[in-house]
Design a protein around this motif. Structure first.
Motif, PDB file in Angstrom:
ATOM      1  N   THR A  54       0.774  -1.151  -0.210  1.00 40.76           N
ATOM      2  CA  THR A  54      -0.049   0.175  -0.256  1.00 40.76           C
ATOM      3  C   THR A  54       0.959   1.312   0.008  1.00 40.76           C
ATOM      4  OG1 THR A  54      -1.758  -1.176   0.953  1.00 40.76           O
ATOM      5  CG2 THR A  54      -1.570   1.236   1.398  1.00 40.76           C
ATOM      6  N   ALA A  55       2.003   1.273   0.779  1.00 36.55           N
ATOM      7  CA  ALA A  55       2.679   2.573   1.196  1.00 36.55           C
ATOM      8  C   ALA A  55       3.465   2.599  -0.253  1.00 36.55           C
ATOM      9  CB  ALA A  55       3.580   2.338   1.936  1.00 36.55           C
ATOM     10  N   PHE A  56       4.033   1.639  -0.710  1.00 40.34           N
ATOM     11  CA  PHE A  56       5.012   1.979  -2.102  1.00 40.34           C
ATOM     12  C   PHE A  56       4.055   2.344  -3.126  1.00 40.34           C
ATOM     13  CE2 PHE A  56       8.139  -0.964   0.067  1.00 40.34           C
ATOM     14  CZ  PHE A  56       9.248  -0.266  -0.093  1.00 40.34           C
ATOM     15  N   ILE A  57       3.025   1.566  -3.611  1.00 40.26           N
ATOM     16  CA  ILE A  57       2.280   2.008  -4.627  1.00 40.26           C
ATOM     17  C   ILE A  57       1.469   3.132  -4.361  1.00 40.26           C
ATOM     18  CG2 ILE A  57       0.077   1.203  -5.896  1.00 40.26           C
ATOM     19  CD1 ILE A  57       2.619  -0.661  -6.414  1.00 40.26           C
ATOM     20  N   GLY A  58       0.960   3.500  -3.305  1.00 39.61           N
ATOM     21  CA  GLY A  58       0.410   4.835  -2.888  1.00 39.61           C
ATOM     22  C   GLY A  58       1.068   5.848  -3.253  1.00 39.61           C
ATOM     23  N   LEU A  59       2.414   5.959  -2.674  1.00 40.34           N
ATOM     24  CA  LEU A  59       3.435   7.008  -2.715  1.00 40.34           C
ATOM     25  C   LEU A  59       4.261   7.014  -3.713  1.00 40.34           C
ATOM     26  CD1 LEU A  59       4.316   6.604   1.268  1.00 40.34           C
ATOM     27  CD2 LEU A  59       2.430   8.403  -0.058  1.00 40.34           C
ATOM     28  N   PHE A  60       4.715   5.941  -4.156  1.00 38.57           N
ATOM     29  CA  PHE A  60       5.795   6.188  -5.237  1.00 38.57           C
ATOM     30  C   PHE A  60       5.356   5.352  -6.518  1.00 38.57           C
ATOM     31  CE2 PHE A  60       7.945   5.476  -1.236  1.00 38.57           C
ATOM     32  CZ  PHE A  60       8.241   6.669  -0.789  1.00 38.57           C
ATOM     33  N   GLY A  61       4.206   4.548  -6.760  1.00 37.39           N
ATOM     34  CA  GLY A  61       3.809   4.125  -7.831  1.00 37.39           C
ATOM     35  C   GLY A  61       4.380   2.895  -8.251  1.00 37.39           C
ATOM     36  N   GLU A  62       5.435   2.271  -7.456  1.00 32.48           N
ATOM     37  CA  GLU A  62       6.012   0.867  -7.862  1.00 32.48           C
ATOM     38  C   GLU A  62       6.546   0.230  -6.291  1.00 32.48           C
ATOM     39  OE1 GLU A  62       8.798   2.141 -10.541  1.00 32.48           O
ATOM     40  OE2 GLU A  62      10.256   2.717  -9.043  1.00 32.48           O
ATOM     41  N   SER A  63       6.540  -0.919  -6.531  1.00 29.25           N
ATOM     42  CA  SER A  63       6.713  -1.616  -5.114  1.00 29.25           C
ATOM     43  C   SER A  63       8.433  -2.180  -5.664  1.00 29.25           C
ATOM     44  CB  SER A  63       5.952  -3.058  -5.059  1.00 29.25           C
ATOM     45  OG  SER A  63       6.078  -3.954  -6.344  1.00 29.25           O
ATOM     46  N   PRO A  64       8.928  -2.666  -4.695  1.00 28.29           N
ATOM     47  CA  PRO A  64      10.321  -3.147  -5.231  1.00 28.29           C
ATOM     48  C   PRO A  64      10.358  -4.094  -6.297  1.00 28.29           C
ATOM     49  CG  PRO A  64      10.225  -2.875  -2.728  1.00 28.29           C
ATOM     50  CD  PRO A  64       8.955  -2.752  -3.361  1.00 28.29           C
ATOM     51  N   LYS A  70      10.691  -3.201 -14.071  1.00 27.63           N
ATOM     52  CA  LYS A  70      10.424  -2.218 -14.951  1.00 27.63           C
ATOM     53  C   LYS A  70       9.005  -1.894 -15.320  1.00 27.63           C
ATOM     54  CE  LYS A  70      15.238  -2.226 -16.771  1.00 27.63           C
ATOM     55  NZ  LYS A  70      15.727  -2.052 -15.331  1.00 27.63           N
ATOM     56  N   ILE A  71       8.099  -1.994 -14.128  1.00 24.05           N
ATOM     57  CA  ILE A  71       6.785  -1.756 -14.526  1.00 24.05           C
ATOM     58  C   ILE A  71       6.247  -0.788 -13.318  1.00 24.05           C
ATOM     59  CG2 ILE A  71       6.063  -3.673 -15.827  1.00 24.05           C
ATOM     60  CD1 ILE A  71       4.910  -4.987 -13.343  1.00 24.05           C
ATOM     61  N   HIS A  72       5.112   0.270 -13.405  1.00 20.59           N
ATOM     62  CA  HIS A  72       4.781   0.800 -12.414  1.00 20.59           C
ATOM     63  C   HIS A  72       3.234   1.124 -12.421  1.00 20.59           C
ATOM     64  CE1 HIS A  72       5.161   4.167 -15.384  1.00 20.59           C
ATOM     65  NE2 HIS A  72       4.615   4.858 -14.811  1.00 20.59           N
ATOM     66  N   CYS A  73       2.596   1.425 -11.287  1.00 26.45           N
ATOM     67  CA  CYS A  73       1.412   1.625 -11.285  1.00 26.45           C
ATOM     68  C   CYS A  73       0.646   3.192 -11.042  1.00 26.45           C
ATOM     69  CB  CYS A  73       0.672   1.055 -10.062  1.00 26.45           C
ATOM     70  SG  CYS A  73      -0.994   1.093  -9.793  1.00 26.45           S
ATOM     71  N   GLN A  74      -0.064   3.604 -11.894  1.00 30.62           N
ATOM     72  CA  GLN A  74      -0.395   5.118 -12.072  1.00 30.62           C
ATOM     73  C   GLN A  74      -1.836   5.254 -12.090  1.00 30.62           C
ATOM     74  OE1 GLN A  74       1.943   5.890 -15.764  1.00 30.62           O
ATOM     75  NE2 GLN A  74      -0.088   5.664 -17.292  1.00 30.62           N
ATOM     76  N   GLY A  83      -2.216   7.306  -4.513  1.00 32.16           N
ATOM     77  CA  GLY A  83      -2.408   7.818  -3.272  1.00 32.16           C
ATOM     78  C   GLY A  83      -2.855   6.674  -2.281  1.00 32.16           C
ATOM     79  N   LEU A  84      -2.809   6.756  -0.966  1.00 32.21           N
ATOM     80  CA  LEU A  84      -2.854   5.607   0.156  1.00 32.21           C
ATOM     81  C   LEU A  84      -4.208   5.217  -0.092  1.00 32.21           C
ATOM     82  CD1 LEU A  84      -0.443   6.967   2.870  1.00 32.21           C
ATOM     83  CD2 LEU A  84      -0.057   5.411   1.137  1.00 32.21           C
ATOM     84  N   GLY A  85      -5.164   5.927  -0.079  1.00 33.36           N
ATOM     85  CA  GLY A  85      -6.466   5.197   0.012  1.00 33.36           C
ATOM     86  C   GLY A  85      -6.850   4.445  -1.031  1.00 33.36           C
ATOM     87  N   ARG A  86      -6.714   4.683  -2.193  1.00 37.95           N
ATOM     88  CA  ARG A  86      -6.849   3.832  -3.538  1.00 37.95           C
ATOM     89  C   ARG A  86      -5.838   2.673  -3.392  1.00 37.95           C
ATOM     90  NH1 ARG A  86      -7.491   6.583  -8.987  1.00 37.95           N
ATOM     91  NH2 ARG A  86      -5.662   7.903  -8.409  1.00 37.95           N
ATOM     92  N   ALA A  87      -4.644   3.060  -3.229  1.00 37.62           N
ATOM     93  CA  ALA A  87      -3.722   1.896  -2.873  1.00 37.62           C
ATOM     94  C   ALA A  87      -4.303   0.831  -1.970  1.00 37.62           C
ATOM     95  CB  ALA A  87      -2.202   2.329  -2.622  1.00 37.62           C
ATOM     96  N   LEU A  88      -4.535   1.278  -0.894  1.00 33.99           N
ATOM     97  CA  LEU A  88      -5.335   0.050   0.156  1.00 33.99           C
ATOM     98  C   LEU A  88      -6.209  -0.718  -0.448  1.00 33.99           C
ATOM     99  CD1 LEU A  88      -5.265  -0.943   2.988  1.00 33.99           C
ATOM    100  CD2 LEU A  88      -6.716   0.811   3.576  1.00 33.99           C
ATOM    101  N   LEU A  89      -7.263   0.121  -1.209  1.00 34.17           N
ATOM    102  CA  LEU A  89      -8.326  -0.758  -1.696  1.00 34.17           C
ATOM    103  C   LEU A  89      -7.830  -1.872  -2.838  1.00 34.17           C
ATOM    104  CD1 LEU A  89     -11.091  -1.696  -2.248  1.00 34.17           C
ATOM    105  CD2 LEU A  89     -11.359   0.512  -3.596  1.00 34.17           C
TER     106      LEU A  89
END
Length: 125
Positions: A54-64, A70-74, A83-89
């Motif tokens: 949740t933290a990685f996706i919500g704040l940075f758009g990618e996990s380790p 070499k992909i990311h979530c936007q 953001g953290l709310g949508r990343a948590l869901l």
């Protein structure tokens, strides 16, 4: 005359997404194992995954794992981290697994459709 790309960005392949998920799962199990050793981490792995992902996706758009593959979530609307709310869901839906396997008519996974996100190849270098 300049040309600009039109249309939505292409989504990351299922293979890259699955490999990134596997890397993240193993890393979370290892972190959880630090706190439960010598016992196996059990459900603590899921708790660590929920918080870390949740933290990685919500704040940075990618996990380790996503960074390694070499992909990311936007956000689909603005191309920024969701953001953290949508990343948590999104993370809860991934943990449930079925939404992560279902594909929508536009080629996205169901958990991405619900949260207004998109996983794309990382073209940032």
């Amino acid at each position: 005359m300049s040309s600009t790309a039109v249309g939505p960005p292409s989504t990351a392949s299922f293979g890259r997404r699955a490999a990134a998920f596997l890397v993240d799962g193993v890393l979370c199990a290892m972190v959880a194992g630090l706190f439960t050793y010598p016992a196996p981490p059990g459900g603590w792995s899921t708790a660590v995954f929920l918080v870390a992902y949740t933290a990685f996706i919500g704040l940075f758009g990618e996990s380790p794992g996503m960074r390694l593959l070499k992909i990311h979530c936007q956000g689909i609307a603005d191309g920024r981290p969701i953001g953290l709310g949508r990343a948590l869901l999104r993370t809860v839906l991934i943990i449930l697994l079925i939404p992560a396997l279902l594909i929508t008519s536009d080629g996205r996974r169901w958990h991405d459709k619900v949260t207004g996100s998109l996983v794309v190849p990382n073209n940032r270098g």
